[in-house]
Design an enzyme around this catalytic site. Structure first.
Site, PDB file in Angstrom:
ATOM      1  N   HIS A 142       0.007  -0.057  -4.169  1.00  0.00           N
ATOM      2  CA  HIS A 142       1.205   0.743  -4.479  1.00  0.00           C
ATOM      3  C   HIS A 142       2.151   0.015  -5.422  1.00  0.00           C
ATOM      4  O   HIS A 142       2.267  -1.216  -5.403  1.00  0.00           O
ATOM      5  CB  HIS A 142       1.918   1.213  -3.201  1.00  0.00           C
ATOM      6  CG  HIS A 142       2.504   0.114  -2.376  1.00  0.00           C
ATOM      7  ND1 HIS A 142       3.779  -0.373  -2.572  1.00  0.00           N
ATOM      8  CD2 HIS A 142       1.999  -0.587  -1.332  1.00  0.00           C
ATOM      9  CE1 HIS A 142       4.024  -1.322  -1.684  1.00  0.00           C
ATOM     10  NE2 HIS A 142       2.952  -1.481  -0.916  1.00  0.00           N
ATOM     11  N   ASP A 144       5.541   0.852  -5.811  1.00  0.00           N
ATOM     12  CA  ASP A 144       6.946   0.716  -5.401  1.00  0.00           C
ATOM     13  C   ASP A 144       7.144  -0.509  -4.518  1.00  0.00           C
ATOM     14  O   ASP A 144       6.186  -1.055  -3.945  1.00  0.00           O
ATOM     15  CB  ASP A 144       7.458   1.992  -4.707  1.00  0.00           C
ATOM     16  CG  ASP A 144       6.711   2.303  -3.420  1.00  0.00           C
ATOM     17  OD1 ASP A 144       5.499   2.029  -3.338  1.00  0.00           O
ATOM     18  OD2 ASP A 144       7.350   2.799  -2.467  1.00  0.00           O
ATOM     19  N   ASP A 175       3.711  -7.759  -2.187  1.00  0.00           N
ATOM     20  CA  ASP A 175       3.669  -6.388  -1.642  1.00  0.00           C
ATOM     21  C   ASP A 175       4.240  -5.428  -2.681  1.00  0.00           C
ATOM     22  O   ASP A 175       5.409  -5.162  -2.671  1.00  0.00           O
ATOM     23  CB  ASP A 175       4.481  -6.362  -0.332  1.00  0.00           C
ATOM     24  CG  ASP A 175       4.507  -4.999   0.319  1.00  0.00           C
ATOM     25  OD1 ASP A 175       3.691  -4.146  -0.053  1.00  0.00           O
ATOM     26  OD2 ASP A 175       5.366  -4.790   1.199  1.00  0.00           O
ATOM     27  N   GLU A 209       4.866   4.372  -1.343  1.00  0.00           N
ATOM     28  CA  GLU A 209       4.293   3.851  -0.088  1.00  0.00           C
ATOM     29  C   GLU A 209       5.379   3.321   0.831  1.00  0.00           C
ATOM     30  O   GLU A 209       5.325   3.476   2.052  1.00  0.00           O
ATOM     31  CB  GLU A 209       3.276   2.741  -0.401  1.00  0.00           C
ATOM     32  CG  GLU A 209       2.463   2.269   0.807  1.00  0.00           C
ATOM     33  CD  GLU A 209       3.149   1.201   1.658  1.00  0.00           C
ATOM     34  OE1 GLU A 209       2.711   0.971   2.787  1.00  0.00           O
ATOM     35  OE2 GLU A 209       4.144   0.609   1.193  1.00  0.00           O
ATOM     36  N   GLU A 210       6.366   2.662   0.251  1.00  0.00           N
ATOM     37  CA  GLU A 210       7.392   2.022   1.082  1.00  0.00           C
ATOM     38  C   GLU A 210       8.264   3.038   1.823  1.00  0.00           C
ATOM     39  O   GLU A 210       9.028   2.664   2.711  1.00  0.00           O
ATOM     40  CB  GLU A 210       8.268   1.082   0.234  1.00  0.00           C
ATOM     41  CG  GLU A 210       7.518  -0.129  -0.323  1.00  0.00           C
ATOM     42  CD  GLU A 210       7.035  -1.106   0.757  1.00  0.00           C
ATOM     43  OE1 GLU A 210       7.272  -0.845   1.945  1.00  0.00           O
ATOM     44  OE2 GLU A 210       6.405  -2.115   0.396  1.00  0.00           O
ATOM     45  N   ASP A 236      -7.352  -1.066   1.123  1.00  0.00           N
ATOM     46  CA  ASP A 236      -5.919  -1.023   0.805  1.00  0.00           C
ATOM     47  C   ASP A 236      -5.302  -2.366   1.188  1.00  0.00           C
ATOM     48  O   ASP A 236      -5.961  -3.226   1.786  1.00  0.00           O
ATOM     49  CB  ASP A 236      -5.266   0.125   1.606  1.00  0.00           C
ATOM     50  CG  ASP A 236      -3.877   0.493   1.092  1.00  0.00           C
ATOM     51  OD1 ASP A 236      -3.413  -0.087   0.097  1.00  0.00           O
ATOM     52  OD2 ASP A 236      -3.237   1.379   1.712  1.00  0.00           O
ATOM     53  N   HIS A 482       8.830  -8.354   2.328  1.00  0.00           N
ATOM     54  CA  HIS A 482      10.060  -7.592   2.639  1.00  0.00           C
ATOM     55  C   HIS A 482      11.243  -8.554   2.882  1.00  0.00           C
ATOM     56  O   HIS A 482      12.319  -8.100   3.261  1.00  0.00           O
ATOM     57  CB  HIS A 482       9.915  -6.669   3.854  1.00  0.00           C
ATOM     58  CG  HIS A 482       9.034  -5.489   3.610  1.00  0.00           C
ATOM     59  ND1 HIS A 482       9.128  -4.326   4.340  1.00  0.00           N
ATOM     60  CD2 HIS A 482       8.043  -5.264   2.716  1.00  0.00           C
ATOM     61  CE1 HIS A 482       8.219  -3.463   3.911  1.00  0.00           C
ATOM     62  NE2 HIS A 482       7.547  -4.012   2.929  1.00  0.00           N
TER      63      HIS A 482
HETATM   64  C1  LIG Z   1      -3.115 -13.049  15.560  1.00  0.00           C
HETATM   65  C2  LIG Z   1      -3.058 -13.324  14.112  1.00  0.00           C
HETATM   66  C3  LIG Z   1      -1.679 -13.693  13.631  1.00  0.00           C
HETATM   67  C4  LIG Z   1      -1.669 -13.784  12.169  1.00  0.00           C
HETATM   68  C5  LIG Z   1      -0.412 -13.365  11.513  1.00  0.00           C
HETATM   69  C6  LIG Z   1      -0.741 -12.474  10.385  1.00  0.00           C
HETATM   70  C7  LIG Z   1       0.456 -12.122   9.651  1.00  0.00           C
HETATM   71  C8  LIG Z   1       0.303 -10.772   9.014  1.00  0.00           C
HETATM   72  C9  LIG Z   1       0.969 -10.840   7.772  1.00  0.00           C
HETATM   73  C10 LIG Z   1       1.339  -9.883   7.001  1.00  0.00           C
HETATM   74  C11 LIG Z   1       1.382  -8.487   7.257  1.00  0.00           C
HETATM   75  C12 LIG Z   1       1.674  -7.864   5.947  1.00  0.00           C
HETATM   76  C13 LIG Z   1       1.720  -6.423   6.024  1.00  0.00           C
HETATM   77  C14 LIG Z   1       1.578  -5.867   4.627  1.00  0.00           C
HETATM   78  C15 LIG Z   1       1.559  -4.408   4.609  1.00  0.00           C
HETATM   79  C16 LIG Z   1       2.966  -3.875   4.537  1.00  0.00           C
HETATM   80  C17 LIG Z   1       2.970  -2.399   4.440  1.00  0.00           C
HETATM   81  C18 LIG Z   1       4.347  -1.866   4.698  1.00  0.00           C
HETATM   82  O1  LIG Z   1       5.319  -2.529   4.493  1.00  0.00           O
HETATM   83  N1  LIG Z   1       4.429  -0.619   5.150  1.00  0.00           N
HETATM   84  C19 LIG Z   1       5.672   0.007   5.515  1.00  0.00           C
HETATM   85  C20 LIG Z   1       5.780   1.391   4.963  1.00  0.00           C
HETATM   86  C21 LIG Z   1       4.797   2.381   5.479  1.00  0.00           C
HETATM   87  N2  LIG Z   1       3.777   2.676   4.719  1.00  0.00           N
HETATM   88  O2  LIG Z   1       4.949   2.926   6.544  1.00  0.00           O
HETATM   89  C22 LIG Z   1       5.844  -0.009   7.031  1.00  0.00           C
HETATM   90  O3  LIG Z   1       6.963   0.277   7.474  1.00  0.00           O
HETATM   91  O4  LIG Z   1       4.916  -0.311   7.778  1.00  0.00           O
HETATM   92 ZN   LIG Z   2       2.900  -2.645   0.796  1.00  0.00          ZN
HETATM   93 ZN   LIG Z   3       5.925  -3.092   2.066  1.00  0.00          ZN
END
Ligand SMILES: CCCCCCCC/C=C\CCCCCCCC(=O)N[C@@H](CC(N)=O)C(=O)O
Ligand SMILES: [Zn+2]
Ligand SMILES: [Zn+2]
Length: 522
Positions: A142, A144, A175, A209-210, A236, A482
Site C-alpha cells: 500500500h 498510503d 510500512d 490501507e491505513e 501482502d 506507526h
Molecule cells: C511471538 C513472536 C514475537 C515477535 C514480534 C513480532 C513483531 C511484529 C512486528 C510487526 C508487526 C507489523 C505489522 C505491519 C502491518 C501493519 C498493518 C496496519 O497497520 N494495519 C492497520 C490498518 C488496517 N488495515 O486495519 C491496523 O490497524 O491494523
Molecule cells: Zn501497512
Molecule cells: Zn500501517
C-alpha cells in the site's frame, strides 16, 4: 484421630498418593525431555530437486543501485498520509502515481504488463505469463501511510528520506513503501533483463490501507471478481524477519503470517442529566465510564496461547530457543499454559497470546462547571484466532456489567482463515524458498499477523494468503512502525528488491518438487 492404627493407615495412604503423583510428574517430564522437537524445515527444502527454469541474475550496477535508492527516497518524500476514510491526501496520491511512471518506465511500457488505476488512486498491474494454465498469484502493498510529526521526537523530518548511518529515515520506510517500490523495482529489472514470466501475476497497490482499504482494496477485489480471477496465493505486508526481538530465540527467524487477528471497535457511552457542578450526583457519566473502562483493562481477555497459528511459530522455532525455553517450546502439549503466561507478561508478545484490549479514545465534558451529560470511550480489540467476534462482545458485556453503560459494536470481523503451511503448500514453500535464497541464515516459521492488512479483503480470491515483508527487524524496530524514527537500512532495501526479484522467478515452476519434506525428530 486418637487411634494410632488409623493414623498409620492414613499416613500410608497419604504417602502412597504423594508417591503416585511424583511418579506421574517424573514420567511426564521424562516424556517431555525425550520429546524435543527438531522441526528443521529448512533441511528438506535444500535437499529437494527444484524444477529448473530460465533465470536471470540479480546483478545491479553501482549506477542502478543509486537509482534504486533514489527512487525509494522519492517515494518516501511524498506525504501520502491517510487520516480517515474521508481525509486522505489525494494530491500526494496523484503525485505518487506520477512517480511510479517515472521511476519504472520499462514496467509501464512493457507489452507484458497491463496497468490500471482503481478507485482514482490505487493501482492494479497484470503481468502476463507465457503459460496461461499456471494459476496466477498476487503481490500486494500500500501507498498510503499514517501521519507523522517531527515534533514527536524524530531524528530526521519524517518525509525527508534523510540518510543517517546508512539508514533511510521516513514514514513509510517500513510500512509500506519499501514493498510498493521493492516489487516494482524488481519487476523493472527483470523486464530490463528480458525476463518473461511463465506464471502470470497481479500487483495491487492500495491507497487507503491505513484506513481499512474500503476504496482501494475493496474495489480492486470487485474488479478481479468480475473477471473471475482465482489466485494460487497472495502475499501482502504483515510479519517480518526478527533478529534479537524475542528473548531466548537464538538466531534470526522469518515469520510468515498465515493469518491475521480479527478486530472489533467498540464504543462505550454513558448518558446522565446535565446540570450545575455545584450540585453533583454521587457518580458522573465520566466516573461511571472510567470504572467500566478500568474493569476492561483489569480483566483482559483469556490467554489462548497454543490454540492458533502461534503454536506453529513456536513448534517451528523450538530448536532455536535456548534452554530452558527450548524445553518448554518443544512440549507445548504440556507447557502451552506456562508459555502463554510468559508471553502475556510483555506488551508485544501478549498480542500473540490473547485477544488484546486497547482503550484508544475517551471523551467527556464540555465545561469545568457543567456536569457532563455524555461520556464516551472507544476500545479497539484484536481478536485471537481461536475466538470469535461474538464471544468477545459477550465477554465485554459481562465485564462492563453495568446497564448504564451502552456498548455498541462500530466495526468488527472475525479472525481471518488460516492459510496452509504444509510441505505441499505451493505458496508457503515458494515463499520459504525465496526467503532462504536471500537470507540463508534464517529459520522460517508460520506466524500470526497481529495487525490487519488489505489482504483480508481478498479472502474469496485466494485460499492461501501470506503476510510477510523481508524487513530485517532488530530489538525495538517493530515499535518504529506507526511510531517515531521509522527507518530501513540501504542494504535491507536492496535485499527487498532482491527478494521480489527471486520470488517472481521462483514462482515460475509448475509444481513443488516431489519430496522436500523436513526432518522430524522426536
Ligand atoms: C511471538 C513472536 C514475537 C515477535 C514480534 C513480532 C513483531 C511484529 C512486528 C510487526 C508487526 C507489523 C505489522 C505491519 C502491518 C501493519 C498493518 C496496519 O497497520 N494495519 C492497520 C490498518 C488496517 N488495515 O486495519 C491496523 O490497524 O491494523
Ligand atoms: Zn501497512
Ligand atoms: Zn500501517
Amino acid at each position: 484421630m486418637a487411634d494410632p492404627r488409623h493414623r498409620a493407615t492414613l499416613l500410608r495412604y497419604v504417602r502412597g498418593v504423594c508417591l503416585a503423583l511424583l511418579c506421574v510428574i517424573t514420567a511426564l517430564f521424562a516424556v517431555a525431555t525425550v520429546r524435543t522437537f527438531s522441526l528443521d524445515v529448512n533441511a528438506g527444502l535444500h535437499l529437494a530437486r527444484w524444477e529448473e527454469t530460465k533465470r536471470v541474475g540479480f546483478d545491479v550496477s553501482q549506477r542502478q543501485r543509486e537509482e534504486m535508492l533514489e527512487n525509494f527516497k522519492e517515494a518516501v518524500r511524498i506525504p501520502t498520509v491517510s487520516h480517515s476514510p474521508t481525509d486522505i491526501n489525494t494530491t500526494a496520491l496523484l503525485a505518487f502515481g506520477r512517480l511510479l511512471r517515472k521511476a519504472f518506465p520499462t514496467v509501464f511500457a512493457s507489452s507484458l504488463v497491463q496497468h490500471e488505476v482503481v478507485a482514482d488512486y490505487s493501482h492494479l498491474f497484470w503481468v502476463q505469463g507465457s503459460q496461461p494454465d499456471l494459476v496466477p498469484y498476487m503481490l500486494l502493498a500500500h501507498i498510503d501511510v499514517v501521519p507523522a510529526s517531527e515534533s514527536d521526537g524524530w531524528d530526521a523530518p519524517p518525509f525527508s528520506a534523510k540518510e543517517i548511518d546508512n539508514f533511510i529515515y521516513g514514514r513509510g520506510t517500513l510500512d509500506n513503501k519499501e514493498c510498493v517500490m521493492g516489487i516494482l523495482q524488481a519487476l523493472e529489472y527483470l523486464l530490463l533483463k528480458g525476463y518473461k514470466p511463465r506464471r502470470g501475476f497481479y500487483i495491487g497497490l492500495g491507497h487507503d490501507e491505513e484506513v481499512s482499504g474500503l476504496n482501494g482494496a475493496v474495489n480492486t477485489v470487485r474488479l478481479l471478481k468480475q473477471r473471475n480471477v482465482q489466485l494460487s496465493f497472495l502475499l501482502d505486508e504483515g510479519l517480518l524477519v526478527i533478529d534479537g526481538v524475542m528473548k531466548g530465540l537464538d538466531g534470526p527467524a522469518a515469520l510468515l503470517g498465515v493469518s491475521e487477528k480479527g478486530s472489533a471497535t467498540v464504543k462505550l457511552s454513558v448518558t446522565t442529566a446535565p446540570g450545575h457542578s455545584s450540585m453533583p450526583p454521587r457518580e458522573s457519566s465520566i466516573g461511571i465510564l472510567a470504572a467500566a473502562v478500568k474493569r476492561l483493562e483489569d480483566n483482559p481477555m483469556p490467554i489462548m496461547f497454543g490454540q492458533g497459528p502461534e503454536r506453529g511459530t513456536f513448534e517451528h522455532l523450538a530448536h532455536k530457543f535456548i534452554l530452558p525455553l527450548r524445553f518448554l517450546a518443544s512440549n507445548l502439549w504440556l507447557f502451552a499454559p506456562i508459555v502463554g503466561r510468559l508471553l502475556a507478561l510483555k506488551q508485544d508478545t501478549n498480542a500473540f497470546a490473547r485477544t488484546t484490549t486497547a482503550v484508544t479514545m475517551f471523551n467527556g465534558g464540555v465545561k469545568v462547571n457543567v456536569l457532563p451529560s455524555v461520556a464516551e470511550a472507544y476500545v479497539n480489540l484484536r481478536i485471537h484466532s481461536a475466538q470469535s467476534l461474538q464471544e468477545v462482545m459477550d465477554l465485554i458485556d459481562s465485564t462492563v456489567g453495568d446497564q448504564r453503560v451502552r456498548v455498541e459494536l462500530l466495526d468488527g470481523f472475525d479472525p481471518l482463515p488460516i492459510s496452509s503451511y504444509s510441505e505441499t503448500s505451493f505458496g508457503f514453500q515458494i515463499l520459504k524458498k525465496s526467503i532462504l535464497d536471500v537470507f540463508p541464515q534464517v529459520t522460517v516459521a508460520p506466524g500470526i499477523c497481529v495487525a490487519n492488512t488489505d489482504s483480508r479483503h481478498y479472502k474469496d480470491l485466494a485460499a492461501d494468503i501470506y503476510r510477510f515483508a523481508p524487513i530485517w527487524a532488530k530489538a525495538g524496530d517493530a515499535q518504529r512502525i506507526h511510531g517515531i524514527n521509522e527507518r530501513i537500512s540501504k542494504k535491507n532495501y536492496e535485499d527487498m528488491v532482491g527478494f521480489y526479484f527471486t520470488l517472481i522467478q521462483n514462482c515460475d515452476i509448475k509444481k513443488l518438487p516431489e519430496s522436500h519434506s523436513g526432518v522430524h525428530e522426536f
